[in-house]
Design an enzyme around this catalytic site. Structure first.
Site, PDB file in Angstrom:
ATOM      1  N   GLU A  44     -12.206  -4.639  -4.790  1.00  0.00           N
ATOM      2  CA  GLU A  44     -13.075  -3.202  -4.698  1.00  0.00           C
ATOM      3  C   GLU A  44     -12.078  -1.959  -5.208  1.00  0.00           C
ATOM      4  OE1 GLU A  44     -11.789  -5.241  -1.575  1.00  0.00           O
ATOM      5  OE2 GLU A  44     -14.132  -5.546  -2.047  1.00  0.00           O
ATOM      6  N   ASN A  45     -10.984  -2.505  -6.186  1.00  0.00           N
ATOM      7  CA  ASN A  45     -10.272  -2.072  -6.606  1.00  0.00           C
ATOM      8  C   ASN A  45     -11.005  -0.643  -7.881  1.00  0.00           C
ATOM      9  OD1 ASN A  45      -6.675  -2.380  -5.917  1.00  0.00           O
ATOM     10  ND2 ASN A  45      -8.195  -1.091  -4.839  1.00  0.00           N
ATOM     11  N   ASP A  83       0.695  -1.064   0.114  1.00  0.00           N
ATOM     12  CA  ASP A  83       0.292  -0.094  -0.198  1.00  0.00           C
ATOM     13  C   ASP A  83       0.929   1.580   0.099  1.00  0.00           C
ATOM     14  OD1 ASP A  83      -2.455   1.090   0.354  1.00  0.00           O
ATOM     15  OD2 ASP A  83      -2.909   1.314   1.762  1.00  0.00           O
TER      16      ASP A  83
HETATM   17  C1  IPE Z   1      -1.099  -0.165  -3.431  1.00  0.00           C
HETATM   18  O1  IPE Z   1      -1.795   1.718  -3.508  1.00  0.00           O
HETATM   19  C2  IPE Z   1      -1.463  -0.570  -4.641  1.00  0.00           C
HETATM   20  C3  IPE Z   1      -2.952  -0.928  -4.657  1.00  0.00           C
HETATM   21  C4  IPE Z   1      -4.201  -0.394  -3.695  1.00  0.00           C
HETATM   22  C5  IPE Z   1      -3.003  -2.308  -5.499  1.00  0.00           C
HETATM   23  P1  IPE Z   1      -2.699   2.253  -3.652  1.00  0.00           P
HETATM   24  O2  IPE Z   1      -2.696   2.564  -5.071  1.00  0.00           O
HETATM   25  O3  IPE Z   1      -3.826   2.220  -3.595  1.00  0.00           O
HETATM   26  O4  IPE Z   1      -1.817   3.779  -3.136  1.00  0.00           O
HETATM   27  P2  IPE Z   1      -2.578   4.995  -2.004  1.00  0.00           P
HETATM   28  O5  IPE Z   1      -2.724   4.050  -1.047  1.00  0.00           O
HETATM   29  O6  IPE Z   1      -3.426   5.910  -2.661  1.00  0.00           O
HETATM   30  O7  IPE Z   1      -1.663   5.851  -1.075  1.00  0.00           O
HETATM   31 MG    MG Z   2      -4.396   2.110  -0.706  1.00  0.00          MG
END
Ligand code: IPE
Ligand code: MG
Length: 259
Positions: A77-78, A30
């Site tokens: 959820e992404n 993360d």
């Molecule tokens: C993690 O980094 C990558 C994934 C979700 C796959 P983020 O994209 O969540 O980064 P932040 O939390 O916005 O900094």
């Molecule tokens: Mg994140």
């Protein structure tokens, strides 16, 4: 994936007083977006830098006697992120395996990709399947990438599989046990993670390995994933070794104490 059954319980101290290293480390990668933002870069470049961090950690982990490494790459959820960012995240397994699969294969790493293949492009499914197929005979180190993964979905899928066995007359409802249920999860015969690490300052599980996390130690670190190095992994293990894992029991000395 079958777990070796002659391995010591991670975190327990042996007769030499030394804690056994964790067998299974899981990481919620993360902080890619924040890393990029701090540099005035698009989030996509944060994700690319995150892949470089993954490469470093896959290299460092076996040297620290870690046998299983599971990383959270994309959650169910992404999908709600902007389309361009989703597209970049979808390109990451290809980016990683294109450069590293041959080496992983050669070094005895068994690669697994857990999570739903539904919604992934045909190209991506092929890449994930190929990574698994080419490393299926390896057992020096187990790298599992959770991609399009959700812990609740993992549990529901396992329940569905058991229900299907019952419907097919291959099981009775009363046959279900924790061990049997665990074997139906996407993590199959892998040991539960001993420690779950989440960098970036966030302190939650975010639907990662819900069942498997039952007795995991949590280590939260204030570093963004693209900056994560072997040194951070060592610090996380040092923290893990200070924990007193009791699995719901009491330690021997406390059980004897009267006062
Ligand atoms: C993690 O980094 C990558 C994934 C979700 C796959 P983020 O994209 O969540 O980064 P932040 O939390 O916005 O900094
Ligand atoms: Mg994140």
């Amino acid at each position: 994936m079958a777990a070796p059954n002659d391995t010591p319980t991670a975190g327990e101290r042996g007769q030499d007083g030394q804690a056994h290293p964790p067998l299974h480390v899981a990481i919620v990668m993360d902080g890619n977006g924040r890393w990029a933002k701090r540099r005035g870069l698009p989030r996509t470049l944060g994700h690319r830098a995150g892949v470089e961090a993954l490469k470093r950690i896959v290299e460092a982990a076996p040297k620290l006697n870690i046998k299983w490494l599971t990383v959270f790459g994309f959650s169910t959820e992404n999908w709600s992120r902007p389309a361009a960012e989703v597209a970049e995240l979808m390109a990451l397994p290809k980016r990683y395996f294109e450069t590293d699969l041959a080496r992983l294969e050669r070094e005895g790493v068994r690669v697994g990709v857990i999570g739903s293949r539904q919604g992934l492009s045909r190209d991506l499914v092929k890449i994930c399947d190929e990574a698994e197929r080419r490393t299926v005979g390896n057992d020096a180190f187990f790298l599992t990438v959770a991609f399009n993964y959700g812990g609740k979905a993992d549990i529901v899928d396992a329940a569905r599989r058991f229900a299907e066995d019952v419907a097919a007359g291959q099981a009775e409802p009363g046959d279900i046990t924790e061990a049997r249920f665990a074997s139906l999860l996407s993590t199959g015969g892998a040991p539960d993670p001993d420690v779950i690490i989440r960098p970036s300052g966030e302190q939650r599980l975010s639907n990662f390995m819900l069942w498997q996390a039952a007795y995991a130690e949590f280590v939260f670190q204030d570093v963004l994933w693209p900056d994560y190095s072997a040194h951070h992994l060592e610090a996380a293990l040092a923290e893990f070794y200070t924990r007193n894992r009791r699995y719901g029991a009491v330690v021997a000395d406390d059980a004897l104490a009267t006062g």
